[in-house]
Design a protein around this motif. Sequence first.
Motif, PDB file in Angstrom:
ATOM      1  N   ASN A 251     -10.295   7.559  -1.576  1.00  0.00           N
ATOM      2  CA  ASN A 251      -9.647   8.962  -1.748  1.00  0.00           C
ATOM      3  C   ASN A 251     -10.518   9.905  -0.747  1.00  0.00           C
ATOM      4  O   ASN A 251     -11.554   9.878  -0.471  1.00  0.00           O
TER       5      ASN A 251
ATOM      6  N   GLN B 133      -1.962  11.590 -11.366  1.00  0.00           N
ATOM      7  CA  GLN B 133      -2.266  10.120 -10.511  1.00  0.00           C
ATOM      8  C   GLN B 133      -1.349   9.296 -11.146  1.00  0.00           C
ATOM      9  O   GLN B 133      -0.801   8.531 -10.528  1.00  0.00           O
TER      10      GLN B 133
ATOM     11  N   ARG C 159       0.845  -1.112  -0.094  1.00  0.00           N
ATOM     12  CA  ARG C 159       0.011  -0.091   0.021  1.00  0.00           C
ATOM     13  C   ARG C 159       0.687   1.236  -0.084  1.00  0.00           C
ATOM     14  O   ARG C 159       2.240   1.191   0.494  1.00  0.00           O
TER      15      ARG C 159
ATOM     16  N   ARG D  98       1.691   7.946  -9.049  1.00  0.00           N
ATOM     17  CA  ARG D  98       1.705   6.522  -8.639  1.00  0.00           C
ATOM     18  C   ARG D  98       3.006   5.731  -9.087  1.00  0.00           C
ATOM     19  O   ARG D  98       3.507   5.019  -8.399  1.00  0.00           O
TER      20      ARG D  98
ATOM     21  N   ASP E  30      -2.023  -0.465  -8.403  1.00  0.00           N
ATOM     22  CA  ASP E  30      -2.641   0.359  -9.070  1.00  0.00           C
ATOM     23  C   ASP E  30      -4.017   0.554  -8.859  1.00  0.00           C
ATOM     24  O   ASP E  30      -4.647   1.150  -9.547  1.00  0.00           O
ATOM     25  N   GLU E  31      -4.586  -0.189  -7.812  1.00  0.00           N
ATOM     26  CA  GLU E  31      -5.716  -0.016  -7.393  1.00  0.00           C
ATOM     27  C   GLU E  31      -6.098   0.983  -6.541  1.00  0.00           C
ATOM     28  O   GLU E  31      -5.453   1.109  -5.269  1.00  0.00           O
ATOM     29  N   CYS E  32      -7.082   2.045  -6.764  1.00  0.00           N
ATOM     30  CA  CYS E  32      -7.190   3.030  -5.779  1.00  0.00           C
ATOM     31  C   CYS E  32      -8.179   2.513  -4.785  1.00  0.00           C
ATOM     32  O   CYS E  32      -9.508   2.181  -5.041  1.00  0.00           O
TER      33      CYS E  32
ATOM     34  N   TRP F 215      -4.956  10.010  -2.021  1.00  0.00           N
ATOM     35  CA  TRP F 215      -5.359   8.658  -2.628  1.00  0.00           C
ATOM     36  C   TRP F 215      -4.688   7.478  -1.848  1.00  0.00           C
ATOM     37  O   TRP F 215      -3.440   7.576  -1.726  1.00  0.00           O
TER      38      TRP F 215
ATOM     39  N   TYR G 188      -3.634   3.796  -2.283  1.00  0.00           N
ATOM     40  CA  TYR G 188      -3.539   2.784  -3.339  1.00  0.00           C
ATOM     41  C   TYR G 188      -2.983   1.302  -2.687  1.00  0.00           C
ATOM     42  O   TYR G 188      -2.063   1.297  -1.908  1.00  0.00           O
TER      43      TYR G 188
END
Length: 292
Positions: free
Chosen positions: A28, A280, A4, A284, A23-25, A18, A20
Amino acid sequence: MTSRYIAIDWGSTNLRAWLYQGDECLDNRQSEAGVTRLNGRSPEAVLAEITHGWRDAATPVVMAGMVGSNVGWKVAPYLPVPVHFPAIGQQLTPVADKVWIIPGLSVSRDDNHNVMRGEETQLLGARQLAPASLYVMPGTHCKWVLADNQQIFDFRTVMTGELHHLLLNHSLVGAGLPEQETSPEAFAAGLEKGLCEPALLPQLFEVRASHVLGALPHEQVSEFLSGLLIGAEVATMCERFPGEQAITLVAGKSLADRYQQALSRVGRCSTFVSGDAAFQAGIRSIAHAVAN
């Protein structure tokens, strides 16, 4: 399992965060606690509040924007251009345990003194999503950035958005005007004038004279002025960056549409990338590397 991490866009007036997993949010949040609106709270306290329930001791946080300025948490030094894209994520400024700020970029030459903070993160993402040799980043202070797939070479700033606001709200140009309305026709008329006559200083008072004399509807001054300023900017900057470079616009959709209209009028094609999506993707790429 992918770690994470937390990505934060911390500007002057707002803060967005955000959470994460790869790559998964997962979540937020946003706040009006920009670095100029802390209201006596420390940056550490605001960070703890916005990330409450998200963090443990191992969760890294990567931040970009005015949080790294001289009015922010701690100055994250500017990297001088030309600079290779990977260097942006390799020279982070630590401010707390597992909390870093991304550096801004600068130009300092006799013919150009410029800085950016926050846009460098958008550039990292735009390079992934829609690579180009010229990035145009409209906003309060529009950036025109010359680059290739490896590095950023140069950039210029045009204060188009701020000038529009100041003229409309704090100058004689906008004095006494009623509520403004959307008008594609007024924007197009201003755009044509700005593209054809980009030397703005003699024209600005004419905007006031036009609505005083009835040649421009009072409700459409904002739209005409927007077209005039964007047209002058595009005409001037396309002379500074001539050629057939691929252009990527990094902005919100409505503002990008206006610049695409202007660029099309001077024969320049452009691709659009959402500023949020670019930011983003860029942050990221840095935070994911830090987390792993």
